[in-house]
Scaffold this motif. Structure first.
Motif, PDB file in Angstrom:
ATOM      1  N   GLN A  11       0.830  -1.208   0.000  1.00 47.21           N
ATOM      2  CA  GLN A  11       0.000   0.000   0.000  1.00 47.21           C
ATOM      3  C   GLN A  11       0.866   1.261   0.000  1.00 47.21           C
ATOM      4  OE1 GLN A  11      -2.705  -0.457   3.293  1.00 47.21           O
ATOM      5  NE2 GLN A  11      -3.625  -2.315   2.448  1.00 47.21           N
ATOM      6  N   SER A  12       2.101   1.107  -0.390  1.00 46.56           N
ATOM      7  CA  SER A  12       2.997   2.255  -0.490  1.00 46.56           C
ATOM      8  C   SER A  12       2.953   2.798  -1.918  1.00 46.56           C
ATOM      9  CB  SER A  12       4.421   1.841  -0.127  1.00 46.56           C
ATOM     10  OG  SER A  12       5.035   1.172  -1.212  1.00 46.56           O
ATOM     11  N   PRO A  13       3.489   3.974  -2.129  1.00 47.34           N
ATOM     12  CA  PRO A  13       3.415   4.543  -3.482  1.00 47.34           C
ATOM     13  C   PRO A  13       4.434   3.971  -4.459  1.00 47.34           C
ATOM     14  CG  PRO A  13       4.412   6.103  -1.947  1.00 47.34           C
ATOM     15  CD  PRO A  13       3.967   4.940  -1.133  1.00 47.34           C
ATOM     16  N   ASP A  14       5.336   3.119  -4.006  1.00 49.24           N
ATOM     17  CA  ASP A  14       6.393   2.618  -4.884  1.00 49.24           C
ATOM     18  C   ASP A  14       6.363   1.086  -4.948  1.00 49.24           C
ATOM     19  OD1 ASP A  14       7.627   5.126  -5.497  1.00 49.24           O
ATOM     20  OD2 ASP A  14       8.447   5.130  -3.460  1.00 49.24           O
ATOM     21  N   PRO A  15       6.864   0.520  -6.026  1.00 44.15           N
ATOM     22  CA  PRO A  15       7.030  -0.937  -6.069  1.00 44.15           C
ATOM     23  C   PRO A  15       7.961  -1.384  -4.947  1.00 44.15           C
ATOM     24  CG  PRO A  15       7.381   0.037  -8.229  1.00 44.15           C
ATOM     25  CD  PRO A  15       7.325   1.168  -7.261  1.00 44.15           C
ATOM     26  N   ASP A  16       7.750  -2.575  -4.471  1.00 41.19           N
ATOM     27  CA  ASP A  16       8.548  -3.030  -3.333  1.00 41.19           C
ATOM     28  C   ASP A  16       8.714  -4.541  -3.406  1.00 41.19           C
ATOM     29  OD1 ASP A  16       9.956  -2.960  -0.967  1.00 41.19           O
ATOM     30  OD2 ASP A  16       8.469  -1.790   0.120  1.00 41.19           O
ATOM     31  N   LEU A  17       9.599  -5.032  -2.604  1.00 42.14           N
ATOM     32  CA  LEU A  17       9.715  -6.476  -2.373  1.00 42.14           C
ATOM     33  C   LEU A  17      10.316  -6.679  -0.997  1.00 42.14           C
ATOM     34  CD1 LEU A  17      12.836  -6.342  -3.024  1.00 42.14           C
ATOM     35  CD2 LEU A  17      12.282  -7.337  -5.240  1.00 42.14           C
ATOM     36  N   VAL A  18      10.169  -7.891  -0.490  1.00 42.46           N
ATOM     37  CA  VAL A  18      10.653  -8.216   0.853  1.00 42.46           C
ATOM     38  C   VAL A  18      11.777  -9.243   0.725  1.00 42.46           C
ATOM     39  CG1 VAL A  18      10.058  -9.174   3.110  1.00 42.46           C
ATOM     40  CG2 VAL A  18       8.383  -7.778   1.862  1.00 42.46           C
ATOM     41  N   HIS A  19      12.918  -8.873   1.260  1.00 41.64           N
ATOM     42  CA  HIS A  19      14.066  -9.797   1.256  1.00 41.64           C
ATOM     43  C   HIS A  19      14.101 -10.549   2.578  1.00 41.64           C
ATOM     44  CE1 HIS A  19      17.932 -11.595   1.084  1.00 41.64           C
ATOM     45  NE2 HIS A  19      18.523 -10.741   1.901  1.00 41.64           N
ATOM     46  N   TRP A  20      14.231 -11.853   2.485  1.00 40.40           N
ATOM     47  CA  TRP A  20      14.286 -12.727   3.671  1.00 40.40           C
ATOM     48  C   TRP A  20      15.749 -13.013   3.946  1.00 40.40           C
ATOM     49  CZ3 TRP A  20       9.551 -12.947   5.760  1.00 40.40           C
ATOM     50  CH2 TRP A  20       8.488 -12.627   4.926  1.00 40.40           C
ATOM     51  N   HIS A  21      16.328 -12.151   4.750  1.00 41.98           N
ATOM     52  CA  HIS A  21      17.773 -12.102   4.927  1.00 41.98           C
ATOM     53  C   HIS A  21      18.269 -13.299   5.746  1.00 41.98           C
ATOM     54  CE1 HIS A  21      21.508  -9.507   5.439  1.00 41.98           C
ATOM     55  NE2 HIS A  21      21.750 -10.577   6.178  1.00 41.98           N
ATOM     56  N   GLY A  22      19.149 -14.078   5.116  1.00 39.62           N
ATOM     57  CA  GLY A  22      19.782 -15.191   5.822  1.00 39.62           C
ATOM     58  C   GLY A  22      19.150 -16.531   5.554  1.00 39.62           C
ATOM     59  N   LEU A  23      18.046 -16.530   4.780  1.00 43.00           N
ATOM     60  CA  LEU A  23      17.388 -17.809   4.489  1.00 43.00           C
ATOM     61  C   LEU A  23      17.890 -18.389   3.172  1.00 43.00           C
ATOM     62  CD1 LEU A  23      13.666 -17.320   5.564  1.00 43.00           C
ATOM     63  CD2 LEU A  23      15.666 -17.961   6.907  1.00 43.00           C
ATOM     64  N   PHE A  24      17.754 -19.717   3.052  1.00 43.05           N
ATOM     65  CA  PHE A  24      18.150 -20.402   1.825  1.00 43.05           C
ATOM     66  C   PHE A  24      16.912 -20.521   0.928  1.00 43.05           C
ATOM     67  CE2 PHE A  24      21.188 -22.941   4.765  1.00 43.05           C
ATOM     68  CZ  PHE A  24      22.096 -21.894   4.789  1.00 43.05           C
ATOM     69  N   LEU A  25      16.537 -19.452   0.299  1.00 36.69           N
ATOM     70  CA  LEU A  25      15.326 -19.448  -0.515  1.00 36.69           C
ATOM     71  C   LEU A  25      15.677 -19.356  -1.991  1.00 36.69           C
ATOM     72  CD1 LEU A  25      13.064 -16.987   1.524  1.00 36.69           C
ATOM     73  CD2 LEU A  25      13.200 -19.482   1.654  1.00 36.69           C
ATOM     74  N   PRO A  26      14.789 -19.828  -2.861  1.00 36.77           N
ATOM     75  CA  PRO A  26      15.038 -19.671  -4.298  1.00 36.77           C
ATOM     76  C   PRO A  26      15.066 -18.185  -4.678  1.00 36.77           C
ATOM     77  CG  PRO A  26      13.214 -21.187  -3.861  1.00 36.77           C
ATOM     78  CD  PRO A  26      13.540 -20.527  -2.566  1.00 36.77           C
ATOM     79  N   PRO A  27      15.788 -17.844  -5.729  1.00 34.32           N
ATOM     80  CA  PRO A  27      15.881 -16.430  -6.119  1.00 34.32           C
ATOM     81  C   PRO A  27      14.524 -15.777  -6.357  1.00 34.32           C
ATOM     82  CG  PRO A  27      17.475 -17.742  -7.338  1.00 34.32           C
ATOM     83  CD  PRO A  27      16.618 -18.711  -6.572  1.00 34.32           C
ATOM     84  N   ALA A  28      13.562 -16.548  -6.805  1.00 36.92           N
ATOM     85  CA  ALA A  28      12.268 -15.952  -7.140  1.00 36.92           C
ATOM     86  C   ALA A  28      11.562 -15.373  -5.921  1.00 36.92           C
ATOM     87  CB  ALA A  28      11.371 -17.001  -7.798  1.00 36.92           C
ATOM     88  N   ILE A  29      11.855 -15.883  -4.731  1.00 41.29           N
ATOM     89  CA  ILE A  29      11.200 -15.341  -3.534  1.00 41.29           C
ATOM     90  C   ILE A  29      12.204 -14.823  -2.505  1.00 41.29           C
ATOM     91  CG2 ILE A  29       9.072 -16.669  -3.735  1.00 41.29           C
ATOM     92  CD1 ILE A  29      10.189 -18.640  -1.714  1.00 41.29           C
ATOM     93  N   ASP A  30      13.472 -14.853  -2.834  1.00 38.22           N
ATOM     94  CA  ASP A  30      14.477 -14.348  -1.897  1.00 38.22           C
ATOM     95  C   ASP A  30      14.268 -12.861  -1.631  1.00 38.22           C
ATOM     96  OD1 ASP A  30      16.943 -14.593  -0.331  1.00 38.22           O
ATOM     97  OD2 ASP A  30      17.836 -13.365  -1.919  1.00 38.22           O
ATOM     98  N   GLY A  31      13.786 -12.149  -2.648  1.00 40.71           N
ATOM     99  CA  GLY A  31      13.487 -10.739  -2.436  1.00 40.71           C
ATOM    100  C   GLY A  31      14.610  -9.814  -2.846  1.00 40.71           C
ATOM    101  N   ALA A  32      15.157 -10.038  -4.024  1.00 42.05           N
ATOM    102  CA  ALA A  32      16.151  -9.132  -4.605  1.00 42.05           C
ATOM    103  C   ALA A  32      15.909  -9.104  -6.102  1.00 42.05           C
ATOM    104  CB  ALA A  32      17.570  -9.589  -4.291  1.00 42.05           C
ATOM    105  N   ALA A  33      15.572  -7.952  -6.605  1.00 40.71           N
ATOM    106  CA  ALA A  33      15.257  -7.847  -8.032  1.00 40.71           C
ATOM    107  C   ALA A  33      16.452  -8.252  -8.887  1.00 40.71           C
ATOM    108  CB  ALA A  33      14.836  -6.414  -8.352  1.00 40.71           C
ATOM    109  N   GLU A  34      17.661  -8.035  -8.349  1.00 36.17           N
ATOM    110  CA  GLU A  34      18.860  -8.370  -9.116  1.00 36.17           C
ATOM    111  C   GLU A  34      18.987  -9.878  -9.336  1.00 36.17           C
ATOM    112  OE1 GLU A  34      18.687  -6.582  -6.388  1.00 36.17           O
ATOM    113  OE2 GLU A  34      19.150  -4.533  -7.044  1.00 36.17           O
TER     114      GLU A  34
END
Lengths: 472, 269
Positions: free
Chosen positions: A97-120
């Motif tokens: 609900q913010s005015p900008d696109p966003d994502l959430v990075h789950w710092h320190g977890l072994f997650l797949p890139p698609a949900i790790d939360g880094a556009a890069e």
């Protein structure tokens, strides 16, 4: 200088996103980087998620005189504590609900890139007004955190400069691995009201108006209420966008049991904690000195800026006391099971070395430097290819005059040398690499997919201090 | 500082004209500097030596004021930081010239305040005021006062500063002249981290309510370089020309500054 107009120009030249307007998506990622796709919506008739994060504007009242309009999770700073069970699948709905696109990075977890939360890495952005659902298996256990991973650039209210950070605790599947304590407290250190000001070494750097623990400046907010004889487990997170912090509790010491959520084989006693941006320390404090005390920044000017809170024993009253340490004491090697390892033990021929040189390019006294890895800035940095199962050693030669908190997504470092001190068995996901020295870490490439490596100082990563490892 | 009105008059005709001119003849060029908005940090002392030589200037004694031609001005400036937003400066002006030897010229005191960083203004803003005395053989206006707004801005490699100074004489022939307008400005560009090159502009338009004619205004342009070799040192050198008749035609200037931090620092400060 990277201006908003320049961002838009670069975005227009990059590949299209699926739903986000190109220029909107590009605002939240590095100029020149591929535009990320948009996150899929929550399926209709989906069952309720285990957790919900709502990203929305929020006014933080850190004291009657300190107010910040920011973006936060679930209307609070820090965001909610998400307590998960290692290995048990969890679903999280994220509403932007913010005015900008966003994502959430789950710092320190072994997650797949698609949900790790880094556009890069390829994680999709959540458009303003949109929602998405992610599902993952929490791993590894320990004290992690979640935060935004967007571009701030010259706007020192965005990205990690905002209030988008929260605690993430993954309880181990093996309950016998839990440490012995009476209660847990979570503390987040943060700096607010940043602006770029000239620094002594010539380039601009962020300076802050005030600092907080759990969203309050020292003297405001509820004290940490404890009882004599309690063993309190403190989980301390430095969510500051750029600043290293030193923390002490007057009259008490810390028994450090984990760094960045990774347990130490033996607790180590420390008079104070040093936390670089994104670092965490878990430490037990034995409450054996009744009174009212200050838990705060060791450095006077930062405690005066508000970084502190009050520890109040039951039945104790009076003004909080502070005992000023005379020096700053911290050394990674003291927490390693094996310090001063011999060279032959550290330099294993089966490890593939990846040499990385950090330096910066002067961009004018009115700008921060342009940061470089091996002479190139993101998105033009190299992309080393990793082979699954192989072990790698990053040999990091820091030529700059700044220390850098280095973070590798989705993997854990085995720290082997920091500024000349060798060690073995210290596992971290952020390591503060000292200036003008060479440090080494090792990791096993066991989580295939694009993997972001960067300095966790927001202004440094925004100015090119990133690279992406790719798997063969 | 003594105002920068150099009022160079190199011909007899000019001398005659000066006799009727609105301004008393005064020397300047003791401190040739466009101020930036920043102030010296508390518990720091900035010691600067301003060395200015006039290879081509006024060659005649006018109104009892020594000529500027081949005059060497050495000014010591001491500036102490008071807090994060104020400082106090003190000047000792001297002059050396063949036939006159080394002479004390005068002293000024200069408090200055600035907008604190915490206000988050997009530009640097400060306000300096300076009051002081100079001997009549160097300036008929012996007691003067100046108020100097200072605005600056760094944009990438570019630096801009403007000092629209206002001046007032308390004792001397110009006491009835009211307020004069003497702006300065600077533009600089970072060639490297250590080397900034640019131009500085100094002028005296005369009375703010009745400016002098262009011929009688003082206008100077300096090509300058600032060398940022260390946070402790300040180095500025430049060559300036004065295209109007009322200005010294050629000046060489230099500023050498050293910052002394006398505060006690510990790792936990």
């Amino acid at each position: 200088m990277l201006t908003r107009r320049r961002f838009t120009q670069l975005a227009a030249a990059s590949s299209a996103s699926l739903a986000l307007p190109r220029n909107v998506a590009a605002q939240m990622t590095m100029p020149g980087a591929p535009s990320p796709e948009s996150a899929p919506p929550i399926p209709p008739n989906a069952p309720p998620a285990d957790f919900t994060l709502t990203i929305a504007p929020y006014t933080l009242d850190a004291s009657p005189k300190h107010h910040i309009q920011t973006i936060a999770y679930n209307g609070q700073v820090p965001g909610p504590l998400l307590r998960l069970k290692q290995g048990r699948t969890v679903t999280v709905d994220i509403h932007n609900q913010s005015p900008d696109p966003d994502l959430v990075h789950w710092h320190g977890l072994f997650l797949p890139p698609a949900i790790d939360g880094a556009a890069e890495e390829g994680s999709p952005l959540i458009a303003p007004g949109a929602s998405t659902r992610i599902s993952f298996i929490p791993d590894p256990a320990g004290f992690r955190w979640f935060h935004t991973h967007t571009f701030a650039g010259n706007d020192l209210r965005k990205g990690q400069f905002s209030g988008r950070h929260g605690f993430l605790l993954i309880d181990p599947s093996d309950t016998a691995a839990q440490p012995d304590f009476d209660r847990e407290l979570f503390l987040a250190l943060h700096d607010w009201g940043g602006q770029m000001v000239p620094s002594a070494d010539g380039s601009a750097m962020p300076m802050y108006d005030f600092s907080t623990i759990n969203g309050h400046v020292l003297g405001f907010g509820e004290p940490l209420r404890v009882k004599q004889g309690e063993r309190v487990l403190l989980h301390v997170l430095n969510s500051s966008p750029t600043e290293v912090h030193w923390i002490a509790i007057a009259g008490h010491t810390f028994q450090v049991i984990a760094l960045d959520g990774n347990s130490l084989p033996q607790p180590r006693t420390a008079p104070m904690l040093r936390l670089a941006p994104a670092e965490r320390v878990s430490a037990i404090v034995e409450m054996n000195a009744p009174g009212v005390w200050v838990l705060g920044e060791v450095r006077k000017h930062l405690q005066a800026a508000g970084l502190g809170t009050v520890v109040e024993y039951a039945s104790s009253t009076g003004a909080p006391k502070w005992i000023q340490p005379s020096d700053l004491v911290w050394n990674y090697a003291q927490f390693a099971p094996s310090a001063n390892s011999s060279a032959s033990a550290v330099f294993d021929a089966t490890v593939t070395e990846i040499p990385l040189t950090f330096d910066s390019h002067f961009e004018g006294h009115g700008n921060g430097e342009r940061w470089r890895i091996n002479g190139r800035s993101y998105p033009d940095t190299e992309s080393p290819i990793l082979h699954t199962g192989s072990r790698y050693r990053l040999v990091m030669k820091n030529l700059s005059t700044d220390d850098h908190p280095i973070h590798l997504h989705r993997h854990i470092f085995d720290v082997t040398s920091v500024g000349g001190a060798t060690m073995r068995g210290l596992f971290k996901d952020v390591v503060l690499i000292p200036a003008q020295a060479t440090s080494t870490v090792e990791f096993v490439a066991d989580h295939p997919g694009n993997t972001l490596f960067h300095c966790h100082q927001q202004d440094h990563m925004d100015r090119g201090f990133m690279m992406v490892f790719r798997y063969a | 500082m003594p105002d920068r009105r150099t009022t160079v008059r190199s011909t007899a005709l000019a001398i005659l004209f000066l006799a009727a001119a609105a301004h008393a003849h005064a020397q300047g060029n003791y401190e040739i500097q466009v101020y930036g908005a920043d102030t010296v940090a508390p518990k720091n002392l900035m010691v600067e030596l301003h060395s200015n030589f006039t290879p081509e200037g006024q060659k005649y004694i006018i109104d009892g004021v020594y000529p500027t031609n081949h005059q060497e001005h050495e000014t010591i400036e001491l500036t102490e930081g008071l807090n994060d937003w104020s400082e106090l400066g003190f000047y000792i002006f001297t002059s050396w010239q063949d036939g006159h030897g080394v002479q004390w010229v005068g002293d000024h005191i200069r408090p200055r305040v600035r907008v604190p960083d915490s206000w988050h203004w997009p530009i640097g803003v400060s306000l300096s005021t300076e009051i002081g005395y100079q001997r009549a053989v160097y300036s008929p206006d012996t007691w003067t006062w100046e108020i100097r707004p200072i605005v600056d801005k760094t944009v990438g490699r570019w630096y801009f500063a403007v000092n629209p100074a206002l001046e007032r004489t308390f004792h001397g022939p110009d006491v009835a002249q009211g307020i004069g307008f003497a702006p300065g400005a600077k533009i600089g560009f970072d060639i490297t981290k250590a080397v900034n090159v640019g131009f500085e502009y100094y002028a005296d338009y005369g009375r703010i309510t009745s400016p002098d004619t262009l011929h009688n205004q003082q206008q100077q342009i300096f090509a300058v370089t600032d060398l940022n070799v260390s946070p402790k040192w300040e180095i500025n050198i430049g060559v300036g020309i004065g295209p109007t008749a009322a200005t010294d035609h050629l000046i060489i200037k230099g500023i050498l500054g050293r910052r002394f931090d006398w505060g006690h620092h510990s790792p936990v400060d």
